[in-house]
Each structure stands twice: as structure tokens, then as C-alpha cells.
Design a protein around this motif. Structure first.
Motif, PDB file in Angstrom:
ATOM      1  N   ILE A   1       0.838  -1.194   0.000  1.00 34.34           N
ATOM      2  CA  ILE A   1       0.000   0.000   0.000  1.00 34.34           C
ATOM      3  C   ILE A   1       0.874   1.245   0.000  1.00 34.34           C
ATOM      4  O   ILE A   1       1.667   1.457   0.923  1.00 34.34           O
ATOM      5  CB  ILE A   1      -0.931   0.031   1.231  1.00 34.34           C
ATOM      6  CG1 ILE A   1      -1.610  -1.339   1.458  1.00 34.34           C
ATOM      7  CG2 ILE A   1      -1.956   1.147   1.072  1.00 34.34           C
ATOM      8  CD1 ILE A   1      -2.461  -1.832   0.318  1.00 34.34           C
ATOM      9  N   LEU A   2       0.748   2.058  -1.034  1.00 36.60           N
ATOM     10  CA  LEU A   2       1.480   3.316  -1.120  1.00 36.60           C
ATOM     11  C   LEU A   2       0.610   4.441  -0.572  1.00 36.60           C
ATOM     12  O   LEU A   2      -0.504   4.653  -1.041  1.00 36.60           O
ATOM     13  CB  LEU A   2       1.849   3.620  -2.570  1.00 36.60           C
ATOM     14  CG  LEU A   2       2.479   4.996  -2.822  1.00 36.60           C
ATOM     15  CD1 LEU A   2       3.810   5.135  -2.085  1.00 36.60           C
ATOM     16  CD2 LEU A   2       2.657   5.233  -4.323  1.00 36.60           C
ATOM     17  N   VAL A   3       1.130   5.153   0.421  1.00 38.11           N
ATOM     18  CA  VAL A   3       0.421   6.281   1.020  1.00 38.11           C
ATOM     19  C   VAL A   3       1.096   7.581   0.593  1.00 38.11           C
ATOM     20  O   VAL A   3       2.303   7.747   0.771  1.00 38.11           O
ATOM     21  CB  VAL A   3       0.414   6.190   2.560  1.00 38.11           C
ATOM     22  CG1 VAL A   3      -0.368   7.361   3.153  1.00 38.11           C
ATOM     23  CG2 VAL A   3      -0.176   4.871   3.018  1.00 38.11           C
ATOM     24  N   ILE A   4       0.312   8.481   0.023  1.00 40.89           N
ATOM     25  CA  ILE A   4       0.790   9.799  -0.373  1.00 40.89           C
ATOM     26  C   ILE A   4       0.088  10.798   0.540  1.00 40.89           C
ATOM     27  O   ILE A   4      -1.111  11.052   0.403  1.00 40.89           O
ATOM     28  CB  ILE A   4       0.466  10.084  -1.855  1.00 40.89           C
ATOM     29  CG1 ILE A   4       1.048   8.979  -2.747  1.00 40.89           C
ATOM     30  CG2 ILE A   4       1.000  11.449  -2.261  1.00 40.89           C
ATOM     31  CD1 ILE A   4       0.629   9.077  -4.217  1.00 40.89           C
ATOM     32  N   ALA A   5       0.808  11.335   1.511  1.00 39.94           N
ATOM     33  CA  ALA A   5       0.155  12.145   2.549  1.00 39.94           C
ATOM     34  C   ALA A   5       1.198  12.908   3.351  1.00 39.94           C
ATOM     35  O   ALA A   5       2.408  12.755   3.149  1.00 39.94           O
ATOM     36  CB  ALA A   5      -0.684  11.249   3.468  1.00 39.94           C
TER      37      ALA A   5
END
Length: 249
Positions: free
Chosen positions: A6-10
């Protein structure tokens, strides 16, 4: 059994209650591998946000491409973006990514601090169009034009009811061409709600990355978020963090 990537962009929350920190805890407890592309560094705690430093769009995309090009990705979660340029750059990136996307259109922190200006909100349009699911709370939904406007534009979204005064709390899934689907749960009386939106969206992404259907992913995420609220460790003098680390997915 594969480990969902899971890639999180935040953005980063220095207090560990929301943002990237809440995302990592949530995804880990649900059996996924969390990767991150940090968009902004914040100095914040349970009382509010004291400072924000937004990263250059090129650095945000470099982080994401490093993860995608080597480890790969099964789902993407988008949270705080920080600037219109980052929002547009992320949309360009995701045009070429074949994975479900959960977009939490973060505009205001639980403490009330503004995390997205009008130009950034305007840039959300492309991300909502490409997302598998957008997860606005009550004020965010209003800022995006309301239920009717999003539905008319063919956007799939989960209208979260936690900010409404109602008890039970109602969350409603809207999908193009389908009847709305709602869930109701008793309101949890607690001040420890910092990071609930981040947790829910990341939990949905973790479910989608594990090949759950959208409805099943939402149901798992709602149950996980409620359990994390009930397991809150009681930290801070304001809106405290959840207890994701005490919940088994």
C-alpha cells in the motif's frame, strides 16, 4: 498469501496521531506493507497544527516512483497534499498506475487547522475522477459541492457522518449507476478522534490491496476504525490519537 503493498501519499504528523503515522499503523495492523510519499511535514499535536512545510512536487513523485518501480503497489491511499502542484503531479503519476486508489480529501485537521487552500481543493477534481473511492467528511463534502454535485459528476464516494450531530452515525456509499448503501453505528463518546479519517481511508486501501471488494473493504475499515477509537490510549490534552496498535485486523 501475499502481503498487500500500500502506497500512502500524505503528510507527516509529528504527534503520531494522524497522517502518514496513522496510515502506517493501520496498514501494518491489517497485514499490509506501508510505503510512503510524504507531501508535507507538520508540527502538530492534539491541540492543533503549529507549522507546515510543504515538499516540492518533484520530491513527492520521486518517493512514489521509487516504491512503485521496485516493490510495486496493490493500492494507493492519498491524504493531505499541501499544494495544487502536488495534487496535479500525483494525478499525473496515478494516470499510469494500475491499482485501486482511495482519496481522503483532507482540508481541515480534527483540531480545526486548515490543511488545504482553495486552489488545492480545486485541483482535487482530477484525483476524485480517477479514485476508486473518495472519503469526504461533512465539511469536506460541502466544500466539494455536496452529494448531488459529486454524484452527478460520476464520482464514487463514501459520505462520512462522524461530523454530523446524529446518533447513530451514518456513512453512505454513493456509486455511479447504483443505489446508495448506508451503514449506521452508535456514536462513540470520546475526545480521542485524531486521525479517524486517515485510519478509515488507509484501512479501506488495505482491504482493496488484499483483493477485498469495495463494500467488504469499507465494512472491514469501519470496524477497525471503531475498534481503534475504543482502544485510544488517552494521550494529549486535546483530540487524542487512536489505538490502532491495539487492534488486530
Amino acid at each position: 498469501m501475499k502481503t498487500p503493498r500500500i502506497l500512502v501519499i500524505a503528510g507527516s504528523d509529528s504527534s503520531g496521531g494522524a497522517g502518514i503515522q496513522a496510515d502506517i499503523k493501520t496498514i501494518t495492523m491489517l497485514g499490509g506493507h506501508a510505503m510512503t510519499a510524504i507531501t508535507a511535514i507538520t508540527a502538530q499535536n492534539t491541540l492543533g497544527v503549529q507549522a507546515v512545510e510543504v515538499l516540492p512536487p518533484e520530491m513527492v513523485i520521486a518517493q512514489a516512483r521509487s516504491c512503485i518501480g521496485d516493490i510495486g503497489v496493490d493500492a494507493v491511499k492519498i491524504g493531505m497534499l499541501g499544494s495544487p502542484a502536488i495534487a496535479e503531479a500525483v494525478a499525473d503519476l496515478l494516470d499510469d498506475v494500475d491499482a485501486p486508489v482511495v482519496f481522503d480529501p483532507v482540508m481541515v485537521a480534527t483540531s480545526g487547522s486548515v490543511l488545504a487552500d482553495k486552489a488545492t481543493v480545486a485541483a482535487f477534481e482530477r484525483l476524485m475522477a480517477l479514485a476508486t473511492l473518495t472519503t469526504p467528511n461533512v465539511p469536506e463534502l460541502d466544500a466539494l459541492g455536496g452529494t448531488g454535485a459529486l454524484a452527478a459528476r460520476g464520482i464514487a464516494f463514501l459520505a462520512k457522518g462522524g461530523d454530523a450531530p446524529d446518533d447513530p452515525v451514518t456513512d453512505t456509499l454513493h456509486r455511479p449507476g447504483r443505489d446508495p448503501l448506508s451503514w449506521q453505528s452508535p456514536r462513540i463518546d470520546t475526545r480521542h478522534t485524531h486521525g479517524t479519517g486517515c485510519t478509515l481511508a488507509s484501512a479501506i486501501a488495505a482491504g482493496l490491496g488484499a483483493d477485498l471488494g469495495l463494500v467488504a473493504a469499507i465494512e472491514q475499515a469501519r470496524a477497525f476504525t471503531r475498534a481503534a477509537m475504543l482502544a485510544a490510549p488517552g494521550l494529549g490534552r486535546g483530540s487524542g490519537p487512536l489505538g490502532q496498535q491495539a487492534v488486530r485486523g
